[in-house]
Design a protein around this motif. Structure first.
Motif, PDB file in Angstrom:
ATOM      1  N   PHE A  11       0.810  -1.214   0.000  1.00 33.51           N
ATOM      2  CA  PHE A  11       0.000   0.000   0.000  1.00 33.51           C
ATOM      3  C   PHE A  11       0.849   1.272   0.000  1.00 33.51           C
ATOM      4  O   PHE A  11       0.441   2.285  -0.569  1.00 33.51           O
ATOM      5  N   VAL A  12       2.032   1.219   0.598  1.00 36.42           N
ATOM      6  CA  VAL A  12       2.930   2.376   0.538  1.00 36.42           C
ATOM      7  C   VAL A  12       3.413   2.588  -0.888  1.00 36.42           C
ATOM      8  O   VAL A  12       3.418   3.722  -1.391  1.00 36.42           O
ATOM      9  N   ILE A  13       3.776   1.509  -1.583  1.00 35.36           N
ATOM     10  CA  ILE A  13       4.217   1.623  -2.988  1.00 35.36           C
ATOM     11  C   ILE A  13       3.064   2.098  -3.867  1.00 35.36           C
ATOM     12  O   ILE A  13       3.243   2.981  -4.716  1.00 35.36           O
ATOM     13  N   LEU A  14       1.882   1.543  -3.668  1.00 29.65           N
ATOM     14  CA  LEU A  14       0.713   1.957  -4.448  1.00 29.65           C
ATOM     15  C   LEU A  14       0.389   3.430  -4.216  1.00 29.65           C
ATOM     16  O   LEU A  14       0.137   4.179  -5.164  1.00 29.65           O
ATOM     17  N   GLY A  15       0.412   3.863  -2.959  1.00 33.51           N
ATOM     18  CA  GLY A  15       0.158   5.272  -2.652  1.00 33.51           C
ATOM     19  C   GLY A  15       1.213   6.180  -3.267  1.00 33.51           C
ATOM     20  O   GLY A  15       0.898   7.235  -3.803  1.00 33.51           O
ATOM     21  N   GLY A  16       2.479   5.763  -3.205  1.00 37.57           N
ATOM     22  CA  GLY A  16       3.553   6.552  -3.815  1.00 37.57           C
ATOM     23  C   GLY A  16       3.379   6.669  -5.317  1.00 37.57           C
ATOM     24  O   GLY A  16       3.596   7.739  -5.899  1.00 37.57           O
ATOM     25  N   LEU A  17       2.971   5.579  -5.964  1.00 37.23           N
ATOM     26  CA  LEU A  17       2.747   5.603  -7.410  1.00 37.23           C
ATOM     27  C   LEU A  17       1.594   6.542  -7.771  1.00 37.23           C
ATOM     28  O   LEU A  17       1.686   7.325  -8.717  1.00 37.23           O
ATOM     29  N   ILE A  18       0.527   6.486  -7.019  1.00 34.44           N
ATOM     30  CA  ILE A  18      -0.626   7.359  -7.280  1.00 34.44           C
ATOM     31  C   ILE A  18      -0.227   8.827  -7.086  1.00 34.44           C
ATOM     32  O   ILE A  18      -0.574   9.684  -7.911  1.00 34.44           O
ATOM     33  N   ILE A  19       0.508   9.127  -6.038  1.00 35.20           N
ATOM     34  CA  ILE A  19       0.949  10.507  -5.797  1.00 35.20           C
ATOM     35  C   ILE A  19       1.883  10.971  -6.913  1.00 35.20           C
ATOM     36  O   ILE A  19       1.764  12.099  -7.396  1.00 35.20           O
ATOM     37  N   TYR A  20       2.798  10.103  -7.349  1.00 36.66           N
ATOM     38  CA  TYR A  20       3.714  10.458  -8.439  1.00 36.66           C
ATOM     39  C   TYR A  20       2.936  10.776  -9.716  1.00 36.66           C
ATOM     40  O   TYR A  20       3.203  11.793 -10.374  1.00 36.66           O
ATOM     41  N   LEU A  21       1.984   9.919 -10.091  1.00 33.32           N
ATOM     42  CA  LEU A  21       1.200  10.161 -11.307  1.00 33.32           C
ATOM     43  C   LEU A  21       0.373  11.427 -11.201  1.00 33.32           C
ATOM     44  O   LEU A  21       0.240  12.177 -12.170  1.00 33.32           O
ATOM     45  N   TYR A  22      -0.171  11.699 -10.037  1.00 36.12           N
ATOM     46  CA  TYR A  22      -0.962  12.905  -9.825  1.00 36.12           C
ATOM     47  C   TYR A  22      -0.097  14.155  -9.993  1.00 36.12           C
ATOM     48  O   TYR A  22      -0.469  15.091 -10.711  1.00 36.12           O
ATOM     49  N   ILE A  23       1.068  14.162  -9.373  1.00 32.87           N
ATOM     50  CA  ILE A  23       1.967  15.322  -9.466  1.00 32.87           C
ATOM     51  C   ILE A  23       2.462  15.495 -10.899  1.00 32.87           C
ATOM     52  O   ILE A  23       2.531  16.613 -11.410  1.00 32.87           O
TER      53      ILE A  23
END
Length: 184
Positions: free
Chosen positions: A50-62
Motif C-alpha cells: 500500500f505504501v508503494i501503491l500510494g507513492g505511485l498514485i501521488i507520483y502520477l498525480y503530481i
C-alpha cells in the motif's frame, strides 16, 4: 493413567498428559513462532504494497498536474502569437470544400478539432485550395456545412495559414500542432 512405583498415595500418581516432554515444548514453540512470523510478514508485505501503491498514485498525480500547467503555458504563448499574427493577417473569403472532425480540443470547453479543405479567394478571383486545422465550438459545427463563403484572414508571413474570421472558430494553436507546422 500410569502409576509410578507401588505407593498408594494419590499425590504420587502422575498423568502422562501432565508430563511435558521437552521436544513437544520445542515443537509447539517453533510452530507458534512460525505462525506469528508468517502473520508479521503478511502484515509487513501489505503495508509495503500500500505504501508503494500510494507513492505511485501521488507520483502520477503530481506528474499530470505538472504536465497540465506546462501545456497551459505553451497554449498561452501560442495564443499570444496567434493574436499578433491574426491582427496583421489580410482579410479574404473561403468556401469550405471538406470537413473532418478530429476530436476534442483541450484549449477551450466545448471545442472540436476539425481539419478543413478550403477554396480560398485572394484578391477577388485568384483562388487556391488550402488544408488547415481549426477548433470550432461544437454548437456551431453545423456552420461548417454551409455552402456560403466564410470570412477568413490569410497570414502575411505564411500565406498557407488561414485564420477563421468568425467568433465561433479559431486556428488550432494547441501544442500538438504548432502554428508554424500547420501548413506542412
Amino acid at each position: 493413567m500410569v502409576v509410578l512405583g507401588s505407593l498408594p498415595s494419590a499425590s504420587l500418581r502422575i498423568h502422562l498428559v501432565d508430563i511435558a516432554f521437552p521436544f513437544q515444548l520445542i515443537d509447539n514453540l517453533q510452530e507458534n513462532f512460525y505462525h506469528k512470523k508468517m502473520e508479521l510478514l503478511q502484515s509487513i508485505s501489505l503495508v509495503i504494497f500500500f505504501v508503494i501503491l500510494g507513492g505511485l498514485i501521488i507520483y502520477l498525480y503530481i506528474r499530470n498536474i505538472h504536465e497540465f500547467y506546462s501545456l497551459q503555458k505553451k497554449d498561452k504563448a501560442a495564443e499570444q502569437e496567434y493574436k499578433k499574427r491574426f491582427a496583421t493577417a489580410k482579410p479574404a473569403q473561403a468556401v469550405i470544400l471538406g470537413v473532418q472532425a478530429k476530436g476534442f480540443s483541450r484549449f477551450g470547453n466545448g471545442m472540436i478539432k476539425v481539419r478543413l479543405k478550403l477554396d480560398v479567394f485572394r484578391n477577388g478571383f485568384q483562388h487556391s485550395i488550402v488544408y488547415t486545422a481549426w477548433i470550432v465550438r461544437w454548437l456551431e459545427f453545423g456552420n461548417l456545412s454551409s455552402p456560403d463563403s466564410i470570412p477568413i484572414r490569410i497570414d502575411e508571413i505564411k500565406p498557407a495559414l488561414i485564420y477563421p474570421d468568425v467568433p465561433w472558430a479559431m486556428l488550432d494553436i494547441t501544442e500538438e500542432q504548432p502554428i508554424d507546422q500547420l501548413s506542412k
